[in-house]
Scaffold this active site. Sequence first.
Site, mmCIF file in Angstrom:
data_model
loop_
_atom_site.group_PDB
_atom_site.id
_atom_site.type_symbol
_atom_site.label_atom_id
_atom_site.label_comp_id
_atom_site.label_asym_id
_atom_site.label_seq_id
_atom_site.Cartn_x
_atom_site.Cartn_y
_atom_site.Cartn_z
ATOM 1 N N GLY A 1 -11.663 -16.808 45.561
ATOM 2 C CA GLY A 1 -12.524 -17.466 44.571
ATOM 3 C C GLY A 1 -13.433 -16.438 43.931
ATOM 4 C CG ASP B 1 -11.356 -14.025 56.909
ATOM 5 O OD1 ASP B 1 -11.714 -13.006 57.538
ATOM 6 O OD2 ASP B 1 -10.506 -14.826 57.345
ATOM 7 C CG ASP C 1 -18.129 -19.561 51.316
ATOM 8 O OD1 ASP C 1 -18.699 -20.186 50.405
ATOM 9 O OD2 ASP C 1 -16.898 -19.591 51.490
ATOM 10 C CG MET D 1 -19.087 -24.963 46.936
ATOM 11 S SD MET D 1 -18.334 -23.786 45.788
ATOM 12 C CE MET D 1 -17.173 -24.855 44.959
ATOM 13 C CD GLU E 1 -17.505 -26.514 50.507
ATOM 14 O OE1 GLU E 1 -17.156 -27.109 49.466
ATOM 15 O OE2 GLU E 1 -17.218 -25.318 50.737
HETATM 16 O O1 F6P Z 1 -15.192 -19.470 49.432
HETATM 17 C C1 F6P Z 1 -15.881 -19.762 48.270
HETATM 18 C C2 F6P Z 1 -15.778 -21.212 47.912
HETATM 19 O O2 F6P Z 1 -16.532 -21.436 46.730
HETATM 20 C C3 F6P Z 1 -16.186 -22.162 49.019
HETATM 21 O O3 F6P Z 1 -17.577 -22.281 49.165
HETATM 22 C C4 F6P Z 1 -15.496 -23.431 48.575
HETATM 23 O O4 F6P Z 1 -15.222 -24.262 49.678
HETATM 24 C C5 F6P Z 1 -14.214 -22.920 47.992
HETATM 25 O O5 F6P Z 1 -14.431 -21.563 47.644
HETATM 26 C C6 F6P Z 1 -13.762 -23.683 46.771
HETATM 27 O O6 F6P Z 1 -12.517 -23.193 46.398
HETATM 28 P P1 F6P Z 1 -11.855 -23.523 44.981
HETATM 29 O O7 F6P Z 1 -12.510 -22.651 43.963
HETATM 30 O O8 F6P Z 1 -10.431 -23.214 45.190
HETATM 31 O O9 F6P Z 1 -12.125 -24.962 44.699
#
Ligand code: F6P
Length: 371
Positions: free
Chosen positions: A13, A117, A141, A183, A236
Amino acid sequence: MAKKKVAVLTGGGDAPGLNAVIYTLTKTCILKYGYELIGYKFGYRGLYTNDFMPLTLENTTGILHKGGSILYSSNKDNLFDYKVMENGVPVRKDVSHVAVENLKKEGVDVLVVLGGDGTLTSARDFSRLGINVIGVPKTIDNDLMATDRTFGFDTAVNIVTEALGRLHTTAESHHRVIVVEVMGRNAGWIALYGGIAGSADIILLPEIPYTVDNIVQKIRERDARGKMFTIIVVSEGAKEEGGEVTVSKVVADSPDPIRLGGIAHKLSYQLEERIGEEHEIRPVVLGHTQRGGETSPYDRILSARYGSHAARMIHDEAYGQMVCLKKGEISSVPLEEVVGAQKLVDPNCELVQVARDLGISFGDRHVHRFK
Ligand code: F6P
């Protein structure tokens, strides 16, 4: 000084600070060391399709403050388990050798990988295949064990804090309970930092299971003291005692397919049933606003430090390492030690205690008297 060719990619992300790292790395590599740089597009996918662009002083100028990534990103493309079509049928295969061949073909000496990660796991695996890799820790995160801070986290906390300030005025004016979902996946850092900074009354973390009873009790205590509104920040990944996380969707072809989400609405319904006569309950999901827009000054500086240090590591040929921040100092740690170790909030840590001292409830059994 041997001229090197450096390739960069951003995976997972997007997070505020990616461009600041690209900017600093590019400037330092070109002006200080005289290296050549290219950037693969859409993370590892570009490495597979050999889709790249040169990174120059001209096309990276003015991007220090910008969120997102000029190289684009993808959180689906694990080349060690990649979806390809064979005879019209999708199959998953290890295609990492294609990436290795592409790197050789382009004469790349070093691959700099900006990611969390999942992205860094592949970085480690490419390092095991003999590629010279340097990692840079990214994620809003802040859940990587090997560094005290990932870039992107501070910006997300700022956005949450600002949103809570705005929501306070509405909550207060209407005597509402507002449930704000943030998040963080399975780590409660964004909720904890944003919740304290934004004066939340209740913070629900993945690391501290809650009960609806305890939340209702806290709201009623506030009512009894004339505080007729309540701001709840819910991570979340938070869950009720004995319950499970709330999943919003499953992204089938993603290496980490579970997308969390929906807890604010779920909890709002539960509260509505219990105290709907006394308060209006409103869920607010901050979602991707937490990753968007401009990068905070702290993240710009952290990213600049990471980018500059990564350039120095290329010069020193300190490969197979990730740049990190430990006790305020920039250093590095072997990629082998980076992945799979998630940094979660310790329920007994100082910051949780600070929040409790402020009268903030975590929805657990703790007694809260003042807030
Ligand atoms: O790891 C970053 C993050 O923004 C998390 O906080 C969240 O759960 C996830 O990515 C959301 O992923 P996506 O952008 O695929 O919806």
